[in-house]
Motif scaffolding. Structure first.
Motif, PDB file in Angstrom:
ATOM      1  N   THR A 177      -4.647   1.866   0.352  1.00 15.37           N
ATOM      2  CA  THR A 177      -4.155   1.257   1.582  1.00 15.37           C
ATOM      3  C   THR A 177      -2.861   1.935   2.004  1.00 15.37           C
ATOM      4  O   THR A 177      -1.875   1.922   1.265  1.00 15.37           O
ATOM      5  CB  THR A 177      -3.896  -0.254   1.380  1.00 15.37           C
ATOM      6  OG1 THR A 177      -5.091  -0.851   0.885  1.00 15.37           O
ATOM      7  CG2 THR A 177      -3.453  -0.921   2.661  1.00 15.37           C
ATOM      8  N   ASP A 178      -2.863   2.541   3.183  1.00 10.26           N
ATOM      9  CA  ASP A 178      -1.673   3.176   3.747  1.00 10.26           C
ATOM     10  C   ASP A 178      -1.269   2.422   5.000  1.00 10.26           C
ATOM     11  O   ASP A 178      -2.132   1.949   5.753  1.00 10.26           O
ATOM     12  CB  ASP A 178      -1.966   4.641   4.099  1.00 10.26           C
ATOM     13  CG  ASP A 178      -2.176   5.503   2.862  1.00 10.26           C
ATOM     14  OD1 ASP A 178      -1.529   5.241   1.838  1.00 10.26           O
ATOM     15  OD2 ASP A 178      -2.979   6.444   2.939  1.00 10.26           O
TER      16      ASP A 178
ATOM     17  N   VAL B 241       0.753   0.742  10.596  1.00 13.79           N
ATOM     18  CA  VAL B 241      -0.678   0.885  10.878  1.00 13.79           C
ATOM     19  C   VAL B 241      -1.427   0.436   9.621  1.00 13.79           C
ATOM     20  O   VAL B 241      -0.825   0.225   8.580  1.00 13.79           O
ATOM     21  CB  VAL B 241      -1.062   2.347  11.211  1.00 13.79           C
ATOM     22  CG1 VAL B 241      -0.344   2.833  12.454  1.00 13.79           C
ATOM     23  CG2 VAL B 241      -0.788   3.268  10.047  1.00 13.79           C
TER      24      VAL B 241
ATOM     25  N   HIS C  29      -4.566   1.789   7.321  1.00 10.44           N
ATOM     26  CA  HIS C  29      -5.496   2.898   7.110  1.00 10.44           C
ATOM     27  C   HIS C  29      -5.921   2.891   5.648  1.00 10.44           C
ATOM     28  O   HIS C  29      -5.105   2.648   4.757  1.00 10.44           O
ATOM     29  CB  HIS C  29      -4.796   4.225   7.446  1.00 10.44           C
ATOM     30  CG  HIS C  29      -5.600   5.426   7.133  1.00 10.44           C
ATOM     31  ND1 HIS C  29      -6.713   5.785   7.845  1.00 10.44           N
ATOM     32  CD2 HIS C  29      -5.454   6.359   6.165  1.00 10.44           C
ATOM     33  CE1 HIS C  29      -7.216   6.894   7.330  1.00 10.44           C
ATOM     34  NE2 HIS C  29      -6.462   7.260   6.313  1.00 10.44           N
ATOM     35  N   ARG C  30      -7.193   3.144   5.397  1.00 11.18           N
ATOM     36  CA  ARG C  30      -7.696   3.259   4.021  1.00 11.18           C
ATOM     37  C   ARG C  30      -7.999   4.728   3.753  1.00 11.18           C
ATOM     38  O   ARG C  30      -8.830   5.328   4.420  1.00 11.18           O
ATOM     39  CB  ARG C  30      -8.957   2.419   3.856  1.00 11.18           C
ATOM     40  CG  ARG C  30      -9.405   2.276   2.452  1.00 11.18           C
ATOM     41  CD  ARG C  30      -8.764   1.153   1.691  1.00 11.18           C
ATOM     42  NE  ARG C  30      -9.092  -0.121   2.293  1.00 11.18           N
ATOM     43  CZ  ARG C  30      -8.338  -1.197   2.176  1.00 11.18           C
ATOM     44  NH1 ARG C  30      -7.243  -1.161   1.485  1.00 11.18           N
ATOM     45  NH2 ARG C  30      -8.667  -2.315   2.751  1.00 11.18           N
ATOM     46  N   ASN C  31      -7.299   5.315   2.792  1.00 10.33           N
ATOM     47  CA  ASN C  31      -7.437   6.723   2.445  1.00 10.33           C
ATOM     48  C   ASN C  31      -8.316   6.837   1.200  1.00 10.33           C
ATOM     49  O   ASN C  31      -7.924   6.410   0.121  1.00 10.33           O
ATOM     50  CB  ASN C  31      -6.053   7.329   2.184  1.00 10.33           C
ATOM     51  CG  ASN C  31      -6.095   8.798   1.850  1.00 10.33           C
ATOM     52  OD1 ASN C  31      -7.141   9.416   1.807  1.00 10.33           O
ATOM     53  ND2 ASN C  31      -4.922   9.352   1.593  1.00 10.33           N
TER      54      ASN C  31
ATOM     55  N   SER D   7     -11.344  13.685  -0.285  1.00 11.26           N
ATOM     56  CA  SER D   7     -11.944  12.430   0.167  1.00 11.26           C
ATOM     57  C   SER D   7     -13.440  12.360  -0.126  1.00 11.26           C
ATOM     58  O   SER D   7     -14.018  11.280  -0.116  1.00 11.26           O
ATOM     59  CB  SER D   7     -11.683  12.206   1.659  1.00 11.26           C
ATOM     60  OG  SER D   7     -12.218  13.263   2.412  1.00 11.26           O
TER      61      SER D   7
ATOM     62  N   ASP E 282       3.701   4.795   9.083  1.00 11.37           N
ATOM     63  CA  ASP E 282       3.365   5.898   9.990  1.00 11.37           C
ATOM     64  C   ASP E 282       4.624   6.405  10.678  1.00 11.37           C
ATOM     65  O   ASP E 282       5.164   5.729  11.563  1.00 11.37           O
ATOM     66  CB  ASP E 282       2.346   5.407  11.028  1.00 11.37           C
ATOM     67  CG  ASP E 282       2.048   6.439  12.105  1.00 11.37           C
ATOM     68  OD1 ASP E 282       2.022   7.649  11.788  1.00 11.37           O
ATOM     69  OD2 ASP E 282       1.840   6.040  13.263  1.00 11.37           O
TER      70      ASP E 282
ATOM     71  N   GLY F 220      -5.336  13.069   2.557  1.00 18.00           N
ATOM     72  CA  GLY F 220      -6.782  12.922   2.678  1.00 18.00           C
ATOM     73  C   GLY F 220      -7.585  13.961   1.921  1.00 18.00           C
ATOM     74  O   GLY F 220      -8.814  13.994   2.024  1.00 18.00           O
TER      75      GLY F 220
ATOM     76  N   ALA G 106      -0.242   8.755   7.296  1.00 19.69           N
ATOM     77  CA  ALA G 106       0.220   7.433   6.859  1.00 19.69           C
ATOM     78  C   ALA G 106       0.291   7.393   5.332  1.00 19.69           C
ATOM     79  O   ALA G 106      -0.482   8.053   4.640  1.00 19.69           O
ATOM     80  CB  ALA G 106      -0.712   6.348   7.377  1.00 19.69           C
TER      81      ALA G 106
END
Length: 161
Positions: free
Chosen positions: A117-118, A49, A51-53, A62, A121, A59, A131
């Motif tokens: 950037t993750d 996937v 995902h931007r953490n 954040s 998953d 998380g 992720a």
């Protein structure tokens, strides 16, 4: 000033390898953002996937400025670099190098994108682990090396006495 040891050179090489591998895999994931947008099944229990953490692990934090997280990570990285430079044990050098390379990899993302950037998953049924990326993996295994590799070494010494 103390001269670099073999162990500190090992830490440096491992840190660079962890950083380069992390950044290369993140670039590959980002280059395929469209394909990964909805998740790409690799095998049961594992998707790719994108995902931007903006936080840290899971998380958390954040809502904290990325600059504060970068500053904190750089202070920790500097401390780890000092420990890596001072160590004479190769096992410690491996651990410090993995953690340092992973931390710098995530710092690079925060500076460039405002978040990490993750893309990995893992899941069981409908339950997904948050992720993560290879920098996170390097940090995890670095901590495991520092916690358990020396214990194995000490256990061997205790059995010999």
């Amino acid at each position: 000033m103390k001269r670099p040891t073999f162990a500190s050179a090992v830490a440096g090489c491992i840190a660079v390898a962890a950083f380069v591998t992390d950044q290369a895999t993140k670039a590959l994931a980002s280059a395929n953002a469209e394909a990964l947008a909805g998740g790409l099944g690799v095998f049961p229990g594992f998707n790719l996937v994108l995902h931007r953490n903006s936080g840290v692990s899971f998380g958390m934090l954040s809502d904290v400025s990325p600059f504060i997280l970068v500053a904190l990570a750089l202070v920790i990285a500097a401390w780890l670099a000092v420990l890596a430079f001072r160590t004479e044990r190769s096992s410690d050098a491996v651990g410090y190098g993995l953690i340092l390379g992973g931390a710098i990899g995530n710092v690079a993302d925060r500076v460039r994108f405002g978040g990490v950037t993750d893309f990995l998953d893992f899941y069981i049924g409908e339950s997904h682990w948050p992720a993560f990326n290879l920098a996170d993996t390097a940090i995890f295994f670095g901590v495991m090396v520092l916690l358990f590799w020396p214990r194995r070494h000490l256990r061997g010494q205790n059995e010999a006495t």
